[in-house]
Design an enzyme around this catalytic site. Structure first.
Site, PDB file in Angstrom:
ATOM      1  N   GLU A 377     -82.580  19.417 -10.187  1.00 53.87           N
ATOM      2  CA  GLU A 377     -81.535  20.226 -10.805  1.00 53.87           C
ATOM      3  C   GLU A 377     -80.484  19.674 -11.562  1.00 53.87           C
ATOM      4  O   GLU A 377     -79.189  19.968 -11.724  1.00 53.87           O
ATOM      5  CB  GLU A 377     -80.993  21.440  -9.983  1.00 53.87           C
ATOM      6  CG  GLU A 377     -82.063  22.223  -9.384  1.00 53.87           C
ATOM      7  CD  GLU A 377     -81.758  23.344  -8.228  1.00 53.87           C
ATOM      8  OE1 GLU A 377     -82.165  24.403  -8.471  1.00 53.87           O
ATOM      9  OE2 GLU A 377     -80.636  22.963  -7.507  1.00 53.87           O
TER      10      GLU A 377
HETATM   11  C1  TNX Z   1     -82.859  25.101  -4.951  1.00 54.09           C
HETATM   12  S1  TNX Z   1     -84.656  23.067  -3.729  1.00 54.09           S
HETATM   13  C2  TNX Z   1     -82.202  24.026  -4.870  1.00 54.09           C
HETATM   14  C3  TNX Z   1     -81.085  23.990  -3.941  1.00 54.09           C
HETATM   15  C4  TNX Z   1     -80.638  25.569  -3.487  1.00 54.09           C
HETATM   16  C5  TNX Z   1     -82.086  26.261  -3.196  1.00 54.09           C
HETATM   17  C6  TNX Z   1     -81.660  27.471  -2.488  1.00 54.09           C
HETATM   18  C7  TNX Z   1     -83.702  22.188  -4.246  1.00 54.09           C
HETATM   19  C8  TNX Z   1     -84.117  20.822  -4.536  1.00 54.09           C
HETATM   20  N1  TNX Z   1     -82.550  22.633  -4.890  1.00 54.09           N
HETATM   21  O1  TNX Z   1     -79.946  23.498  -4.536  1.00 54.09           O
HETATM   22  O2  TNX Z   1     -79.877  25.391  -2.365  1.00 54.09           O
HETATM   23  O3  TNX Z   1     -82.633  26.374  -4.317  1.00 54.09           O
HETATM   24  O4  TNX Z   1     -83.058  28.087  -2.164  1.00 54.09           O
END
Ligand code: TNX
Length: 584
Positions: A377
């Site tokens: 992300e």
């Molecule tokens: C996605 S899974 C994210 C996290 C959040 C999560 C909540 C991932 C690698 N990144 O930053 O906490 O969703 O479900």
């Protein structure tokens, strides 16, 4: 807080449908290689006489989670633990024997001394060379017929229960430990009581030969969104160990908090650690705290995987060191739950000095082979700068001697030796991940729509997220890690991991509520042979765990899909859910 009810006096009644095991109807066979000296024969005779009077053991040999590879019940051979029992063990297995005795003493009130000898006693733990561990011959498996010369490997074990005693055999202390956890589940549920309880401590007769399907079986705890004290983390390690998981991934850094002390950049923890979601005071682990977690886990044959999430999810680091921010201006501390807005400056050499220092210190504190770089992300970083950054960061990790792990967004980067990607997608299809696997990467499976333990169980679950859907225990169980991602062959799958993100999770009881009963479902996918995969049978075996959690004071979600025995009870957290929805 978790409930800690008084232990029941007797074994709970089984539920209407008696738990079944995949192999409970396999006929007993006599197994070679079990010594039968006179004392053992005498004990066996006494055991049989007592057993005949008292009836069968309340737990059946196949009632184990995760399901063992081979189960051969011998209804005539059950063993009853008595107050004068001694644990016999050779020196290398002593620590496992001490831990087993530690689990059994509180409820039984028996002294259970551990004796340094390989001689057979009523409870014997034996470490053997690989080729002696499993006798050849017709050891039948319910699922796939006879297995000759099975190898126990790094974590396998063999458990023999006769009227004369219990013997656990393994090639490594880790294997003995997994076998000891099986023995713990074969004793009646009141064995979980923290105080002395009257019960007949019977173990069902027969033989289990068992080993894991996948080498990597883990759970992740996000200590960044909410900080959890060391004691809570240790308790999570115990939960993992109970279900034969062998990795604890700690998500140590994120926008809302930096949780690990770094001597060369002290403000990361001192400033970056002072916040958390919702505005609480946060916290961080000193080097000694982290060493304590790692050592506690190692004793339970659990490897800690530290994650430093880069280049995104770094707001807390930027608050502490504005020089790392693209504009060189400190952002305000962040206590919300949005994702994807922050990043360290990929164009500044100082950023790479920071990465090298941090991964160097964390690697030096970590005995396990892995270091997780995050990589998810980083929405604000252009694709080519992202790739340049993660390729350099991967090399900096490799230079510490650790193997790189990263979320599957790392896929486009060049391969580095041993690289492992962690799949958290929800559609089982990503050509970039499949391509990275063709270039040498292996995969840990954490599909968001099956393995994400922060998802709600049902619409009315009081805490949790729902962006990847609702995940009840059946959904957590109904998938196959070996075939889940298109274009990724089973040989490239290192294993499974169940992540618990903690935007909405604030206490030990809430952690447990999200872990149980889904963690054992994921643990079974990681450990048990695919042939044992069967929802009705899993459901029954899982139901029998409920009274154990009740007695042990473990909070859990009393899923309506599971036929919990009537003695099962839990306290459900009631916190409302302030959260927003991240996009995958
Ligand atoms: C996605 S899974 C994210 C996290 C959040 C999560 C909540 C991932 C690698 N990144 O930053 O906490 O969703 O479900």
């Amino acid at each position: 807080m978790p409930t800690n009810p008084a232990a029941p006096e007797t074994e709970p009644e089984p539920s209407g449908t008696r738990p079944t095991s995949p192999s409970s109807d396999v006929p007993a066979v006599s197994l070679p290689g079990v010594p039968a000296p006179a004392a053992e024969l005498a004990r066996a005779a006494a055991g049989r006489a007592a057993g005949a009077l008292a009836g069968p053991a309340p737990v059946r040999l196949g009632d184990v989670v995760p399901a063992p590879e081979q189960v051969l019940p011998d209804p005539a051979g059950h063993f009853t633990l008595s107050a004068d029992a001694v644990l016999q063990v050779s020196a290398a297995g002593r620590d496992v024997a001490e831990q087993l005795a530690g689990w059994l003493r509180p409820a039984t009130g028996f002294p259970l001394p551990v004796a340094d000898t390989a001689e057979g006693g009523p409870l014997t733990l034996t470490l053997s060379p690989a080729d002696a561990a499993v006798p050849s011959g017709a050891v039948a498996t319910a699922a796939s017929g006879p297995v000759d010369h099975a190898r126990l490997g790094d974590e396998g074990y063999r458990l023999d229960v006769t009227a004369g005693g219990v013997r656990i055999t393994a090639v490594t202390p880790a294997g003995l430990f997994r076998g000891a956890q099986t023995l713990r589940q074969l004793l009646p549920a009141p064995i979980e009581s923290p105080t002395v309880t009257a019960a007949r401590w019977a173990v069902p007769g027969g033989t289990i030969v068992d080993r894991p399907r996948f080498a990597y079986r883990g759970a992740m705890l996000d200590v960044a969104r909410h900080f959890f004290p060391v004691e809570d983390v240790l308790r999570v390690v115990d939960h993992l160990a109970r279900y034969k998981l062998n990795h604890l991934h700690l998500h140590l850094t994120d926008d809302q908090g930096w949780r690990i002390a770094v001597d060369s950049w002290p403000r990361l923890a001192e400033v970056g650690g002072a916040t958390e979601v919702g505005g609480g005071t946060g916290g961080w682990y000193t080097r000694d705290d982290y060493r304590r977690i790692v050592a506690y886990a190692a004793r339970r044959h659990v490897t800690v995987v530290p994650e430093i999430d880069l280049p995104g999810h770094t707001n807390a680091a930027l608050v502490a060191y504005p020089e790392l921010a693209p504009g060189k201006v400190a952002p305000p501390p962040y206590t919300g739950t949005e994702v994807g807005f922050s990043f360290v400056d990929p164009a500044d050499e100082r950023t790479y000095a920071f990465v090298a220092d941090v991964v160097g210190e964390v690697a030096a504190l970590t005995p396990g082979p892995w270091l997780h770089l995050g990589g998810d992300e980083a929405f604000k970083v252009p694709a080519d700068s992202y790739r340049t950054f993660v390729e350099r960061a991967q090399r900096l990790v490799a230079a510490t001697g650790k193997t790189v792990v990263g979320w599957h967004q790392l896929a486009p980067a060049e391969h580095v030796d041993g690289r492992v990607l962690q799949w958290w997608g929800t559609n089982g299809d990503d050509p970039e991940t499949a391509d990275a696997v063709r270039r040498g990467a292996r995969l840990i499976l954490s599909p968001g729509n099956h393995a994400y333990l922060d998802m709600k169980y049902a619409p009315d679950t009081p805490i949790g997220n729902d962006w990847a859907g609702l995940i009840d225990v059946r959904r957590a169980y109904e998938w196959d890690p070996a075939t889940h991602v298109r274009g990724v062959p089973a040989e490239a799958v290192l294993g499974v991991e169940a992540p618990l993100w903690t935007e909405t999770v604030t206490s030990r009881a809430e952690i447990e509520f999200m872990l149980f009963p889904r963690l054992p479902a994921i643990a079974e996918l990681g450990w048990s042979p695919r042939e044992t995969h069967d929802w009705p049978r899993f459901r029954s075996r899982l139901a029998a765990q409920g009274p154990r959690w009740t007695i042990a004071g473990i909070t859990f979600h009393p899923s309506p899909k599971i036929p919990w025995p009537p003695t099962t009870s839990t306290q459900i957290p009631t916190q409302p859910t302030p959260h927003t929805t991240p996009t995958p």
